[in-house]
Scaffold this motif. Structure first.
Motif, PDB file in Angstrom:
ATOM      1  N   THR A  26       0.829  -1.206   0.000  1.00  0.00           N
ATOM      2  CA  THR A  26       0.000   0.000   0.000  1.00  0.00           C
ATOM      3  C   THR A  26       0.864   1.256   0.000  1.00  0.00           C
ATOM      4  O   THR A  26       0.606   2.209  -0.743  1.00  0.00           O
ATOM      5  N   LEU A  71       2.127   2.596  -3.281  1.00  0.00           N
ATOM      6  CA  LEU A  71       1.178   3.315  -4.133  1.00  0.00           C
ATOM      7  C   LEU A  71       0.975   4.761  -3.686  1.00  0.00           C
ATOM      8  O   LEU A  71       0.534   5.608  -4.462  1.00  0.00           O
ATOM      9  N   LEU A  72       1.276   5.026  -2.423  1.00  0.00           N
ATOM     10  CA  LEU A  72       0.889   6.299  -1.809  1.00  0.00           C
ATOM     11  C   LEU A  72       2.062   7.270  -1.694  1.00  0.00           C
ATOM     12  O   LEU A  72       2.379   7.776  -0.627  1.00  0.00           O
ATOM     13  N   LYS A  73       2.690   7.558  -2.803  1.00  0.00           N
ATOM     14  CA  LYS A  73       3.817   8.478  -2.795  1.00  0.00           C
ATOM     15  C   LYS A  73       3.331   9.918  -2.588  1.00  0.00           C
ATOM     16  O   LYS A  73       2.319  10.323  -3.166  1.00  0.00           O
ATOM     17  N   ALA A  81      -2.506   8.419  -3.828  1.00  0.00           N
ATOM     18  CA  ALA A  81      -2.228   7.402  -4.847  1.00  0.00           C
ATOM     19  C   ALA A  81      -2.658   7.830  -6.245  1.00  0.00           C
ATOM     20  O   ALA A  81      -2.969   6.999  -7.086  1.00  0.00           O
TER      21      ALA A  81
END
Length: 309
Positions: free
Chosen positions: A210, A213-215, A241
């Motif tokens: 997870t 995906l959450l840069k 994301a």
């Protein structure tokens, strides 16, 4: 339409890492002069160093931009005032303020010490108030300002073990609503971001898959729009994301009860009618609700109300 920030000066708090760093780099890449504010403490707010802020400044300067660092603790108004003075001494104006600094001290409410509740509120809420207060009159004199608050889904919707954080983050919405009204005549636009990102604040709360995906960089485009000349005001933008959405607070149309019906039993019996979403609206101010309720009562009683003002 290309969004640029040439000639603009931006302050970004909590900009040594994560979201703040990403926002600062994004502003600088599009022409803004940026103040990198970071106390440099640990995730719980302890410690302190300007090393992280200086690294971001070096990164911006190496890319041809302009930036300075400041180690203000946003919970200390004196330090915030010094930050603003240094910015004005260096560049003579402040156009953008991104309130991003924060700490975490998560525990269930029953186990949480009041000192930990107060510490989180001091940084998130009062830190935002301190920074906004310190730049407010400067922006009013310029007839221009863009201010961003950072909320969270924990404040908007709740999250177990984050009573302190959730309370502070929910407060951003109330602060935004009022300052949107007070800043309108001098073109100060105030918005709120509710981000979900992989940062040191969230690294222990999500799986590696997870987090990948959450840069933070996936959120910054929304921020740059909100603080641009074309940006809206009084908007809650949710982002993570690469996905973007809005949170909007609605009020149902509701019902009116005559004096004989105003009992808790009637409220219970008609709670579904009170909650009916048909005709719900996003109200734009407190008196809009007052007017709505007064109009319902007047209509039921056959009374003609005089116009306000």
């Amino acid at each position: 339409m290309t969004i640029r920030f040439d000639g603009r000066v931006a302050i970004v708090t909590g900009a040594g890492n994560g979201l703040g760093r990403s926002h600062a780099l994004g502003l600088a890449a599009r022409g803004a002069k940026v103040v990198i504010v970071d106390f440099g403490g640990a995730r719980d707010g302890t410690g302190g160093s300007t090393e992280a802020a200086e690294k971001v400044v070096a990164e911006i300067n190496a890319a041809g931009g302009e930036a300075i660092a400041h180690g203000a603790n946003v919970a200390d108004f004196g330090q915030v005032q010094d930050m603003v003075k240094r910015t004005m001494d260096t560049w003579g104006r402040i156009d953008i303020l991104i309130n991003n600094a924060g700490i975490l001290r998560d525990k269930t409410f029953t186990k949480m010490e009041l000192a930990d509740f107060e510490a989180v509120v001091d940084v998130h809420l009062m830190g935002t108030v301190n920074c906004t207060k310190a730049v407010w009159d400067i922006m009013r004199a310029q007839n221009y300002g863009r201010i961003l608050f950072t909320s969270s889904s924990s404040g908007l919707y709740g999250n177990f073990g984050q009573a302190n954080y959730g309370a502070a983050k929910a407060a951003m919405v109330g602060l935004m609503n009022v300052l949107h009204q007070e800043g309108a005549k001098t073109d100060i636009r105030v918005n709120t971001l509710a981000p979900t990102a992989a940062t040191r604040m969230t690294e222990e709360l999500m799986t590696p898959e997870t987090l990948a995906l959450l840069k933070p960089e996936a959120i910054t485009p929304g921020v740059l729009f909100l603080v641009s000349e074309q940006g809206p005001s009084r908007t809650i933008l949710c982002a993570g994301a690469g996905a973007f959405a809005r949170t909007i607070i609605y009020e149902t149309d509701g019902i009116w009860l005559d004096e004989a019906e105003r009992t808790p039993e009637t409220i219970a019996a008609r709670f579904a009618d009170i909650s009916n979403p048909d005709g719900q609206k996003a109200l734009q101010g407190a008196f809009e609700q007052t007017t709505k309720f007064a109009m319902k009562a007047a209509a039921a009683k056959g009374i003609a109300l005089p116009p306000r003002g």
